[in-house]
Design a protein around this motif. Structure first.
Motif, PDB file in Angstrom:
ATOM      1  N   PRO A 115      37.688  38.200  44.515  1.00 50.10           N
ATOM      2  CA  PRO A 115      37.787  39.797  45.097  1.00 50.10           C
ATOM      3  C   PRO A 115      39.265  40.416  45.639  1.00 50.10           C
ATOM      4  CG  PRO A 115      35.793  38.935  45.468  1.00 50.10           C
ATOM      5  CD  PRO A 115      36.649  38.168  45.128  1.00 50.10           C
ATOM      6  N   GLU A 116      40.470  39.776  46.764  1.00 50.91           N
ATOM      7  CA  GLU A 116      41.303  39.970  46.438  1.00 50.91           C
ATOM      8  C   GLU A 116      42.272  39.819  45.709  1.00 50.91           C
ATOM      9  OE1 GLU A 116      42.233  36.819  50.096  1.00 50.91           O
ATOM     10  OE2 GLU A 116      41.958  35.800  48.637  1.00 50.91           O
ATOM     11  N   ARG A 117      41.583  39.044  44.264  1.00 44.14           N
ATOM     12  CA  ARG A 117      43.028  39.103  43.254  1.00 44.14           C
ATOM     13  C   ARG A 117      42.521  40.778  42.321  1.00 44.14           C
ATOM     14  NH1 ARG A 117      40.619  35.044  40.723  1.00 44.14           N
ATOM     15  NH2 ARG A 117      42.303  33.867  41.090  1.00 44.14           N
ATOM     16  N   LEU A 118      41.656  40.202  42.218  1.00 44.77           N
ATOM     17  CA  LEU A 118      41.297  41.749  42.092  1.00 44.77           C
ATOM     18  C   LEU A 118      41.598  43.219  42.479  1.00 44.77           C
ATOM     19  CD1 LEU A 118      39.797  43.907  39.647  1.00 44.77           C
ATOM     20  CD2 LEU A 118      37.596  43.641  40.935  1.00 44.77           C
ATOM     21  N   ALA A 119      41.332  43.314  43.975  1.00 47.37           N
ATOM     22  CA  ALA A 119      42.278  43.925  45.012  1.00 47.37           C
ATOM     23  C   ALA A 119      43.422  44.286  44.636  1.00 47.37           C
ATOM     24  CB  ALA A 119      41.950  44.107  46.577  1.00 47.37           C
ATOM     25  N   PHE A 120      44.151  43.276  44.560  1.00 44.55           N
ATOM     26  CA  PHE A 120      45.553  43.312  44.980  1.00 44.55           C
ATOM     27  C   PHE A 120      45.986  43.905  43.143  1.00 44.55           C
ATOM     28  CE2 PHE A 120      50.110  41.700  42.963  1.00 44.55           C
ATOM     29  CZ  PHE A 120      50.237  41.892  44.154  1.00 44.55           C
ATOM     30  N   LEU A 121      44.731  43.433  42.322  1.00 45.18           N
ATOM     31  CA  LEU A 121      46.097  44.023  40.509  1.00 45.18           C
ATOM     32  C   LEU A 121      45.353  45.475  40.466  1.00 45.18           C
ATOM     33  CD1 LEU A 121      45.527  40.720  38.971  1.00 45.18           C
ATOM     34  CD2 LEU A 121      47.743  41.892  38.836  1.00 45.18           C
ATOM     35  N   SER A 122      44.711  45.802  40.901  1.00 41.17           N
ATOM     36  CA  SER A 122      44.083  47.146  40.718  1.00 41.17           C
ATOM     37  C   SER A 122      45.257  48.254  41.727  1.00 41.17           C
ATOM     38  CB  SER A 122      42.774  46.968  41.105  1.00 41.17           C
ATOM     39  OG  SER A 122      41.592  46.514  40.434  1.00 41.17           O
TER      40      SER A 122
ATOM     41  N   LYS B 126      36.057  37.796  35.275  1.00 40.96           N
ATOM     42  CA  LYS B 126      35.870  38.240  36.310  1.00 40.96           C
ATOM     43  C   LYS B 126      37.583  38.805  36.669  1.00 40.96           C
ATOM     44  CE  LYS B 126      33.484  34.718  39.410  1.00 40.96           C
ATOM     45  NZ  LYS B 126      33.776  34.306  40.635  1.00 40.96           N
ATOM     46  N   LEU B 127      38.146  39.170  36.720  1.00 39.35           N
ATOM     47  CA  LEU B 127      39.957  39.814  36.630  1.00 39.35           C
ATOM     48  C   LEU B 127      39.852  41.074  35.346  1.00 39.35           C
ATOM     49  CD1 LEU B 127      41.825  40.346  38.228  1.00 39.35           C
ATOM     50  CD2 LEU B 127      43.418  38.912  36.542  1.00 39.35           C
ATOM     51  N   THR B 128      38.477  40.184  33.936  1.00 38.10           N
ATOM     52  CA  THR B 128      39.267  41.357  33.415  1.00 38.10           C
ATOM     53  C   THR B 128      37.883  42.168  33.594  1.00 38.10           C
ATOM     54  OG1 THR B 128      37.900  39.837  31.882  1.00 38.10           O
ATOM     55  CG2 THR B 128      40.713  39.888  31.468  1.00 38.10           C
ATOM     56  N   ARG B 129      36.340  42.024  33.726  1.00 41.82           N
ATOM     57  CA  ARG B 129      35.482  42.728  34.048  1.00 41.82           C
ATOM     58  C   ARG B 129      35.596  43.892  34.993  1.00 41.82           C
ATOM     59  NH1 ARG B 129      32.335  38.964  33.968  1.00 41.82           N
ATOM     60  NH2 ARG B 129      31.925  38.243  36.010  1.00 41.82           N
ATOM     61  N   GLY B 130      35.874  43.678  36.155  1.00 42.75           N
ATOM     62  CA  GLY B 130      36.562  44.560  37.919  1.00 42.75           C
ATOM     63  C   GLY B 130      37.651  45.385  37.107  1.00 42.75           C
ATOM     64  N   LEU B 131      38.850  45.532  35.860  1.00 44.75           N
ATOM     65  CA  LEU B 131      39.131  45.826  36.039  1.00 44.75           C
ATOM     66  C   LEU B 131      39.079  46.950  34.291  1.00 44.75           C
ATOM     67  CD1 LEU B 131      42.657  44.109  35.750  1.00 44.75           C
ATOM     68  CD2 LEU B 131      41.816  45.375  37.642  1.00 44.75           C
ATOM     69  N   GLY B 132      38.233  46.371  34.036  1.00 42.39           N
ATOM     70  CA  GLY B 132      37.678  47.294  32.564  1.00 42.39           C
ATOM     71  C   GLY B 132      38.706  47.039  31.606  1.00 42.39           C
ATOM     72  N   LEU B 133      38.878  45.558  31.589  1.00 41.85           N
ATOM     73  CA  LEU B 133      39.622  45.271  30.583  1.00 41.85           C
ATOM     74  C   LEU B 133      39.056  44.395  29.200  1.00 41.85           C
ATOM     75  CD1 LEU B 133      43.481  44.821  32.205  1.00 41.85           C
ATOM     76  CD2 LEU B 133      42.464  46.449  30.523  1.00 41.85           C
ATOM     77  N   PRO B 134      39.441  43.677  28.498  1.00 44.31           N
ATOM     78  CA  PRO B 134      38.563  43.100  27.066  1.00 44.31           C
ATOM     79  C   PRO B 134      39.462  41.298  28.212  1.00 44.31           C
ATOM     80  CG  PRO B 134      40.241  43.909  26.183  1.00 44.31           C
ATOM     81  CD  PRO B 134      40.196  44.445  26.882  1.00 44.31           C
ATOM     82  N   ALA B 135      38.243  40.808  27.799  1.00 36.69           N
ATOM     83  CA  ALA B 135      38.965  39.396  28.479  1.00 36.69           C
ATOM     84  C   ALA B 135      39.909  38.185  27.127  1.00 36.69           C
ATOM     85  CB  ALA B 135      37.321  38.258  28.475  1.00 36.69           C
ATOM     86  N   VAL B 136      39.123  39.450  25.922  1.00 40.22           N
ATOM     87  CA  VAL B 136      40.126  38.746  24.793  1.00 40.22           C
ATOM     88  C   VAL B 136      41.186  39.651  24.366  1.00 40.22           C
ATOM     89  CG1 VAL B 136      40.742  37.633  22.482  1.00 40.22           C
ATOM     90  CG2 VAL B 136      38.528  37.348  24.040  1.00 40.22           C
ATOM     91  N   PRO B 137      42.084  39.421  24.618  1.00 34.74           N
ATOM     92  CA  PRO B 137      43.557  40.838  23.753  1.00 34.74           C
ATOM     93  C   PRO B 137      43.447  41.297  22.778  1.00 34.74           C
ATOM     94  CG  PRO B 137      44.686  39.094  25.224  1.00 34.74           C
ATOM     95  CD  PRO B 137      43.092  37.976  25.468  1.00 34.74           C
ATOM     96  N   GLY B 138      42.593  42.559  22.744  1.00 33.13           N
ATOM     97  CA  GLY B 138      42.935  43.064  21.001  1.00 33.13           C
ATOM     98  C   GLY B 138      41.122  43.886  21.034  1.00 33.13           C
ATOM     99  N   LEU B 139      40.213  43.303  21.384  1.00 35.92           N
ATOM    100  CA  LEU B 139      39.074  43.295  21.766  1.00 35.92           C
ATOM    101  C   LEU B 139      39.148  44.210  22.318  1.00 35.92           C
ATOM    102  CD1 LEU B 139      37.144  40.016  22.327  1.00 35.92           C
ATOM    103  CD2 LEU B 139      37.434  40.934  20.330  1.00 35.92           C
ATOM    104  N   VAL B 140      37.646  45.761  21.602  1.00 34.95           N
ATOM    105  CA  VAL B 140      37.337  46.630  22.130  1.00 34.95           C
ATOM    106  C   VAL B 140      36.285  46.672  22.556  1.00 34.95           C
ATOM    107  CG1 VAL B 140      37.019  49.344  21.210  1.00 34.95           C
ATOM    108  CG2 VAL B 140      38.916  48.405  20.226  1.00 34.95           C
ATOM    109  N   THR B 141      35.714  46.809  23.789  1.00 33.27           N
ATOM    110  CA  THR B 141      34.833  46.286  24.173  1.00 33.27           C
ATOM    111  C   THR B 141      33.378  47.835  24.156  1.00 33.27           C
ATOM    112  OG1 THR B 141      35.380  48.458  26.274  1.00 33.27           O
ATOM    113  CG2 THR B 141      35.522  45.832  26.652  1.00 33.27           C
TER     114      THR B 141
END
Length: 247
Positions: free
Chosen positions: A194-201, A230-245
């Motif tokens: 949660p700290e990591r996600l809040a910081f990067l958000s 967890k981080l990519t899910r929280g940021l709404g980003l694909p876990a693998v670069p280039g993938l489209v969710t």
């Protein structure tokens, strides 16, 4: 195990404190991580291997640079804030900062001499460096505990969270990009999720996209796969670069 009423009050106070703006928590997690990693690297460095010796030397010098910068940041921004509203609270730690700077200079000198030593002298020099670095790390761990308890209590009593964020923002604005990337490399992997996600958000809202992406790229190799997910899910980003969710 049963807790006394006083211990329960202390636990409740600690829980409430976690919701306050903390100037120390993130950077101190980074410092504890990089100090421990450096100490272990020096301890296992092979004195007969020039590359191992060079790596130990470089790690110690980089750590000393980071510690010196950290002392300067606290002296310039945090201690004046404490003294402005709670005079005398930071006196003991300020004196420790003076002593730490002497230790930093000595440890850097011990590291720099390694490459100039004859091979037969390197084992003893590495061991001396290891022992002195271990004391420096132990002293800093105690020092950081005082800052996170005594200093934080003073700051929380004297300042609002908005004021503390302003102090932190002014400090961060003075950090050079190279130092900031070094801090990110050691801080982000050692925050909890949660700290990591809040910081990067927060960073995502205020930093240019290329800077934000560079920080993500830099931290990914140092995160466990579940933490990265967890981080990519929280940021709404694909876990693998280039993938489209999917939607």
């Amino acid at each position: 195990m049963q807790f006394t009423q006083q211990e329960m009050k202390q636990l409740a106070a600690a829980s409430m404190a976690r919701s306050r703006e903390d100037l120390y928590a993130g950077i101190h997690k980074a410092l504890r991580a990089v100090m421990t990693d450096c100490l272990l690297a020096v301890g296992r460095a092979d004195p007969t291997d020039p590359q191992d010796v060079a790596d130990a030397q470089a790690r110690v010098c980089a750590l000393m640079d980071l510690c010196a910068a950290h002392v300067q940041h606290e002296n310039t921004f945090v201690h004046p804030a404490i003294e402005a509203r709670t005079p005398g609270v930071s006196d003991a730690v300020a004196q420790e900062h003076v002593e730490h700077q002497h230790q930093i200079d000595r440890l850097r000198a011990l590291a720099l001499q390694l490459s100039a030593l004859e091979s037969g002298l390197r084992e003893g020099a590495l061991h001396t460096l290891y022992l002195e670095l271990s004391l420096f790390v132990a002293d800093n761990f105690q020092h950081m505990h005082v800052e996170e308890t005594v200093h934080n209590r003073a700051l929380w009593a004297a300042y609002s969270d908005d004021e503390l964020r302003a102090i932190h923002g002014a400090l961060v604005a003075t950090i050079a990009p190279a130092e900031m990337m070094q801090v990110m490399r050691w801080m982000l992997p050692h925050l909890h999720a949660p700290e990591r996600l809040a910081f990067l958000s927060g960073m995502r809202q205020g930093a240019p996209e290329p800077v934000f992406r560079a920080v993500l790229d830099g931290v990914q190799p140092h995160l466990r796969q579940p933490d990265w997910a967890k981080l990519t899910r929280g940021l709404g980003l694909p876990a693998v670069p280039g993938l489209v969710t999917g939607g």
